[in-house]
Motif scaffolding. Sequence first.
Motif, mmCIF file in Angstrom:
data_model
loop_
_atom_site.group_PDB
_atom_site.id
_atom_site.type_symbol
_atom_site.label_atom_id
_atom_site.label_comp_id
_atom_site.label_asym_id
_atom_site.label_seq_id
_atom_site.Cartn_x
_atom_site.Cartn_y
_atom_site.Cartn_z
ATOM 1 N N ARG A 14 0.835 -1.205 0.000
ATOM 2 C CA ARG A 14 0.000 0.000 0.000
ATOM 3 C C ARG A 14 0.868 1.252 0.000
ATOM 4 N NH1 ARG A 14 -3.329 -2.324 4.132
ATOM 5 N NH2 ARG A 14 -2.410 -0.853 5.605
ATOM 6 N N ASN A 15 1.939 1.216 0.792
ATOM 7 C CA ASN A 15 2.821 2.372 0.841
ATOM 8 C C ASN A 15 3.663 2.488 -0.422
ATOM 9 O OD1 ASN A 15 2.194 3.551 3.386
ATOM 10 N ND2 ASN A 15 3.223 1.862 4.397
ATOM 11 N N TYR A 17 2.808 1.576 -3.386
ATOM 12 C CA TYR A 17 1.902 2.100 -4.408
ATOM 13 C C TYR A 17 1.664 3.593 -4.195
ATOM 14 C CZ TYR A 17 -2.169 2.317 -7.495
ATOM 15 O OH TYR A 17 -3.041 2.637 -8.497
ATOM 16 N N ARG A 18 1.623 4.022 -2.927
ATOM 17 C CA ARG A 18 1.423 5.437 -2.629
ATOM 18 C C ARG A 18 2.647 6.265 -3.003
ATOM 19 N NH1 ARG A 18 2.182 8.119 2.328
ATOM 20 N NH2 ARG A 18 2.453 6.133 3.407
ATOM 21 N N TYR A 19 3.849 5.702 -2.780
ATOM 22 C CA TYR A 19 5.068 6.424 -3.115
ATOM 23 C C TYR A 19 5.254 6.533 -4.628
ATOM 24 C CZ TYR A 19 6.205 5.288 1.753
ATOM 25 O OH TYR A 19 6.184 5.139 3.102
ATOM 26 N N ARG A 21 3.464 4.489 -8.087
ATOM 27 C CA ARG A 21 2.696 3.415 -8.714
ATOM 28 C C ARG A 21 3.492 2.736 -9.825
ATOM 29 N NH1 ARG A 21 -3.139 6.590 -9.390
ATOM 30 N NH2 ARG A 21 -3.369 7.143 -7.186
ATOM 31 N N ASP A 100 7.720 9.388 5.953
ATOM 32 C CA ASP A 100 6.658 8.858 6.810
ATOM 33 C C ASP A 100 7.117 8.790 8.262
ATOM 34 O OD1 ASP A 100 4.901 8.630 4.768
ATOM 35 O OD2 ASP A 100 4.894 6.448 4.673
ATOM 36 N N ASP A 326 -2.127 3.939 10.929
ATOM 37 C CA ASP A 326 -2.000 4.161 9.483
ATOM 38 C C ASP A 326 -2.859 5.331 9.017
ATOM 39 O OD1 ASP A 326 -1.939 0.609 8.758
ATOM 40 O OD2 ASP A 326 -0.541 1.914 9.792
ATOM 41 N N SER A 330 -1.686 8.603 6.907
ATOM 42 C CA SER A 330 -2.167 8.927 5.578
ATOM 43 C C SER A 330 -2.795 10.309 5.532
ATOM 44 C CB SER A 330 -3.191 7.876 5.116
ATOM 45 O OG SER A 330 -4.319 7.883 5.968
ATOM 46 N N GLN A 334 0.528 13.262 2.354
ATOM 47 C CA GLN A 334 -0.256 12.950 1.164
ATOM 48 C C GLN A 334 0.610 12.357 0.065
ATOM 49 O OE1 GLN A 334 -3.533 13.171 1.157
ATOM 50 N NE2 GLN A 334 -3.455 13.883 3.261
ATOM 51 N N THR A 335 1.680 13.017 -0.257
ATOM 52 C CA THR A 335 2.545 12.545 -1.333
ATOM 53 C C THR A 335 3.984 12.815 -0.957
ATOM 54 O OG1 THR A 335 2.391 14.682 -2.447
ATOM 55 C CG2 THR A 335 0.845 12.970 -3.158
ATOM 56 N N SER A 340 4.107 17.278 0.396
ATOM 57 C CA SER A 340 3.877 16.446 1.567
ATOM 58 C C SER A 340 3.805 17.269 2.847
ATOM 59 C CB SER A 340 4.966 15.386 1.691
ATOM 60 O OG SER A 340 6.218 15.998 1.754
#
Length: 608
Positions: A14-15, A17-19, A21, A100, A326, A330, A334-335, A340
């Motif tokens: 999940r992380n 993919y967030r960092y 894709r 993070d 988590d 989140s 955000q990015t 961020s």
Amino acid sequence: MKNNIWSNTLFAFRNIYRYDRGLVLYSLVDAATGILLPFCEILLPSFAVRALMGNSLGKNDLLWILACMVSIVLLYFVQGFARKQCVWRYSYLMQGSAHDLLAHFYHEEYSEIHKNLGQYRKLRGQMDSNTQNSYKCTLLSCKDITVGLVGSIFYLLFLIGSQWYLIFLVLLTGAAQFLLMRLAGNYGMKRKAALDQSRREYEYLLQATGDLAHGKEIRLFGMFPWLSERTDQSFAEFKTISSKIKSTYAVAQIGGLSVEFIRDTVVYAVMIFLTIKGYFTIDFMLFYVGIMRGLSAFVRKLLEGIRSLEKDSATIWEIRSFLKNDRKLSNSVQTVGTKSFEKTKKESYSVKMPPPAIEFRNITFGYEGAEALYRNFNLTIGAGEKLAIVGVNGAGKSTLVNLLCGFLVPGEGEILIDGKPLHEYDRQSRIQLFSAVFQEHFMLPATLAENVSPSNFKDREGILSCLNRVGMAAVLEKKKAGLDTKTANIGEQGLTFSGGEQQKLLLARAIYKDAPIMILDEPTSALDPVAEKQVYENYRQFAKEKTSLFISHRLASTRFCDKICLLDRGRIAEYGTHEALIDKKGLYYTMFEAQSRAYREEGADEEK
């Protein structure tokens, strides 16, 4: 939860993919080429041998050979492109995962930071490492598992109905190689703590010996022989443990190669025998042997991937335990990149309100492993009052400030701001109450304007006014860039500040925030007497319409305050105005006279 590999792996993806894709996509492409490319390399020699065995090179044979060659070239190109994309995108994992941790660390209560500091530094070191980043390792392990599993199934389809004992042999030897490496890995994990400890000690001694700041003590007190001997001992210990681990892996690798040699010998012998007997043609024998070797490689990759994922899962669990929530993470991040910190920048760090009253009520506090510094401590500071807190080193002055700001939590009692317990304020509201200059300060690697107000550095007029109020006008005149002058740690053209200039800049930061409670913790310790006098003369203006605490070991500064609180080992020894305490001729008077006499003697020595 800790042993739930798939839950931890899902969290990691999940992380990831967030960092980025794209990294997941390119990893899948790399995995696909890792299966198809070896297969094409098996087909090519088989088709070539079949063509050579015939009387002439047929059109179909030529097409198959060309198709294999073109496929190999294309697959190599695609694989190389995908891997290059992955390599430079791995940096997103390092940046994102490190951010993070930093975002969570920032949102953690300061009073709790010391409990998690060691874990944060450990995880941050892993996240910053190109080889140890847990997300990267998890992604690579999952890629190995995917390639191993899909490749094994794909190759097994070509072996259905063939010699089952050879298939069993391949699977058995693959499991044996995996077992040998697992035993070696387990040994390495058992010795990892000792290895890390010896390495940390060795690296610390090297750093300490080569640190310029320690050079004077090392030379003056003859420390180098001891440091040199201890460094050699640490390195010898590290080398011994490391050699044992490497030797264990070497034995496992030799054992694995021996098993592989036996397997290949048996497979080749059986296939040659069956070919001589006419059961197989030579081209089919080459294809069959290639498939058997490929199956063995895929089985080994699958098992190694599972083993690596088990290890990666433990580290991912450490990250999950540290982050704890988590959803909170989140929402705060955000990015990756400049966006961020968007929410952080929008936070308001001050609030317009009348100066509040402060009360320390029955406070008991002590540092871990030490005797309580404060016991049933009580102190009231009136709204808008300017209180000086003085005392010898270790009296508890800075501790009192840290308790007031919420950086430390009392074991008993409570602190009230305008009658409301401090712990009932949420973190943001509490931050808005205070503006401070601490002894241990932090200069941002940024411009002068950004150092004064990171969240509102475009307010040039307000920032310039604060800098002028603390006597920084002369410093600004030295640089053409003015407020855009960068500090020396981010550019060759940056301005290097003296200790006094840094304190002035930090004082300007505190003034600009304009919070209702101002705390000055030794704000003039690095200033010369003239600059110090100027700060004192402007102090009442700085602290106008504010409740302020002024901490200093220079008692001459206390006369600018409404009241003085003399602390002695966590208790109020004396309390009152400067004049009243002087007339009392108690401990404050004794300390004041001693300092005055020392300053007079120092001045006389300078005149001589």
